[in-house]
Design an enzyme around this catalytic site. Structure first.
Site, PDB file in Angstrom:
ATOM      1  N   ARG A 199     -22.101   9.359  31.802  1.00  0.00           N
ATOM      2  CA  ARG A 199     -21.314   8.688  30.777  1.00  0.00           C
ATOM      3  C   ARG A 199     -21.326   7.182  31.034  1.00  0.00           C
ATOM      4  NH1 ARG A 199     -18.489  13.139  32.701  1.00  0.00           N
ATOM      5  NH2 ARG A 199     -17.993  14.761  31.153  1.00  0.00           N
ATOM      6  N   LYS A 224     -14.898  12.018  34.348  1.00  0.00           N
ATOM      7  CA  LYS A 224     -13.908  12.116  33.278  1.00  0.00           C
ATOM      8  C   LYS A 224     -12.985  13.315  33.461  1.00  0.00           C
ATOM      9  CE  LYS A 224     -13.601  12.571  28.239  1.00  0.00           C
ATOM     10  NZ  LYS A 224     -14.379  12.694  26.975  1.00  0.00           N
ATOM     11  N   HIS A 282     -22.932   7.344  23.306  1.00  0.00           N
ATOM     12  CA  HIS A 282     -22.728   8.656  23.935  1.00  0.00           C
ATOM     13  C   HIS A 282     -23.827   9.642  23.565  1.00  0.00           C
ATOM     14  CE1 HIS A 282     -20.220  11.412  26.188  1.00  0.00           C
ATOM     15  NE2 HIS A 282     -20.350  12.320  25.243  1.00  0.00           N
ATOM     16  N   ARG A 285     -26.325  10.697  26.194  1.00  0.00           N
ATOM     17  CA  ARG A 285     -26.010  11.844  27.062  1.00  0.00           C
ATOM     18  C   ARG A 285     -26.555  13.127  26.445  1.00  0.00           C
ATOM     19  NH1 ARG A 285     -22.600  13.719  31.252  1.00  0.00           N
ATOM     20  NH2 ARG A 285     -21.081  15.312  30.684  1.00  0.00           N
ATOM     21  N   HIS A 308     -20.668  19.312  33.765  1.00  0.00           N
ATOM     22  CA  HIS A 308     -19.960  20.290  32.933  1.00  0.00           C
ATOM     23  C   HIS A 308     -19.580  21.506  33.778  1.00  0.00           C
ATOM     24  CE1 HIS A 308     -21.862  18.116  29.482  1.00  0.00           C
ATOM     25  NE2 HIS A 308     -20.704  18.402  28.940  1.00  0.00           N
ATOM     26  N   TYR A 317     -24.070  19.979  23.986  1.00  0.00           N
ATOM     27  CA  TYR A 317     -24.899  18.799  24.239  1.00  0.00           C
ATOM     28  C   TYR A 317     -26.392  19.114  24.176  1.00  0.00           C
ATOM     29  CZ  TYR A 317     -20.966  15.871  25.652  1.00  0.00           C
ATOM     30  OH  TYR A 317     -19.813  15.117  25.655  1.00  0.00           O
TER      31      TYR A 317
END
Length: 337
Positions: A199, A224, A282, A285, A308, A317
């Site tokens: 990120r 995050k 973003h 990513r 993740h 994603y």
């Protein structure tokens, strides 16, 4: 116990609870007076302590937000971003509403007004700040709130799933625009993001001490979701870091010595300059994670890199190109023949 009496066409409620000053309030309807009395008495019984709810007349939603901003927000990883968000919330009329007048319907009205100018996902992020601030006020600050209306209001449905990837020729345009940017770090950050699926905030926090050159790994102390992870670095990622090493002076220094605001502004100018439509930072990513799968990495391997912990979220994603899979199937057929 509650006593209700009619005076001048209105109903005055007075509640006396042992150990607490008497509470009183006036209503136009007797039913509203009874409901308020039941709420106060029930709240005192549930909590087991008498409470002076007159404080709710003197405190506003904005007071809760300011205290939350000053005491809780600084402890968070995204403190700067949340502080900016709260600054916006304090400008809304809702911030001036006394806690005694705050209801679910009042919050719902505010939500509907905001939906006229911002997207549902943005509304939900704002509601999350309100919700946690009021949970903190209830649990830690002793504010005698009977309920948290921000937790009870219905959140708008969000359908903002992204599937945007770089199309043929777009990377060349994007790279050329990055080269022309006045920010000397933006191209390296973009390239590093494509190699690591990190990120933007994670890339900006990388320090030289986080890099294991011998093991070719990078340690991310906190991401995050609050967890640390260590990711492998490709040859290209190592080369990008080495390009930055000419400015190395201390292991505590940041590798990319720029700010989030500076990168945001640079990115806006870059995509506008190169004419790429609807491509966000973003989305890099998404692009990186999809490339990992196209290279043949497994789900656990990609999850280790991306951070993740929920494979369902990881799947959001992944946007594989059918033509890439067709080429892979063709190779497999040739190898098997």
């Amino acid at each position: 116990m509650a006593a209700i009496r009619k005076r001048q066409g209105k109903y005055q409620v007075q509640i006396r609870i042992k150990g607490s000053p008497p509470l009183s309030r006036t209503f136009s309807a007797r039913a509203d007076a009874k409901a308020w009395a039941r709420e106060i008495e029930g709240d005192a019984e549930r909590r087991g302590l008498p409470m002076d709810r007159r404080v709710l007349d003197t405190l506003t939603v904005g007071d809760i937000l300011v205290r939350y901003r000053d005491t809780i927000t600084p402890t968070k990883l995204g403190a700067v971003r949340e502080g900016m968000a709260i600054r916006v919330l304090l400008k809304h009329g809702l911030s001036k509403v006394p806690l005694s007048a705050l209801t679910v319907s009042r919050v719902a009205e505010h939500r509907d007004q905001r939906l006229q100018t911002i997207k549902p996902a943005s509304i939900n992020r704002e509601l999350a700040i309100y919700r946690h601030a009021f949970e903190t006020a209830q649990r830690s600050w002793g504010i005698p709130l009977a309920e948290n209306p921000f937790a009870l209001v219905t959140k708008p449905r969000v359908s903002d799933a992204r599937s945007r990837r770089l199309e043929k020729g777009e990377w060349e345009k994007l790279k050329a625009a990055c080269l022309r940017s006045r920010n000397p770090y933006v191209l390296s950050m973009v390239e590093f993001g494509l190699e690591t699926a990190m990120r933007r905030g994670e890339v900006l926090r990388v320090r030289w001490r986080n890099i294991d050159w011998e093991g070719r790994t990078l340690h991310i102390p906190r991401s995050k979701n609050g967890y640390a992870r260590t990711i492998p670095l490709s040859v290209q990622a190592i080369n990008i870091l080495m390009r930055q090493s000419n400015a190395f002076s201390s292991s505590e220094n940041l590798v990319f010595e720029t700010t989030e605001d500076a990168i945001k502004l640079s990115w806006q100018r870059i995509v506008r300059r190169c004419g790429i439509v609807d491509f966000r930072y973003h989305d890099l990513r998404h692009e990186a994670i999809s490339r990992f799968f196209e290279k043949g990495l497994s789900v656990p391997e990609v999850a280790l890199i991306s951070g993740h912990r929920d494979y369902k979220m990881l799947a959001r994603y992944v946007h594989l190109r059918p033509e890439v899979l067709a080429e892979k199937l063709a190779r497999l057929s040739q190898e098997g023949s």
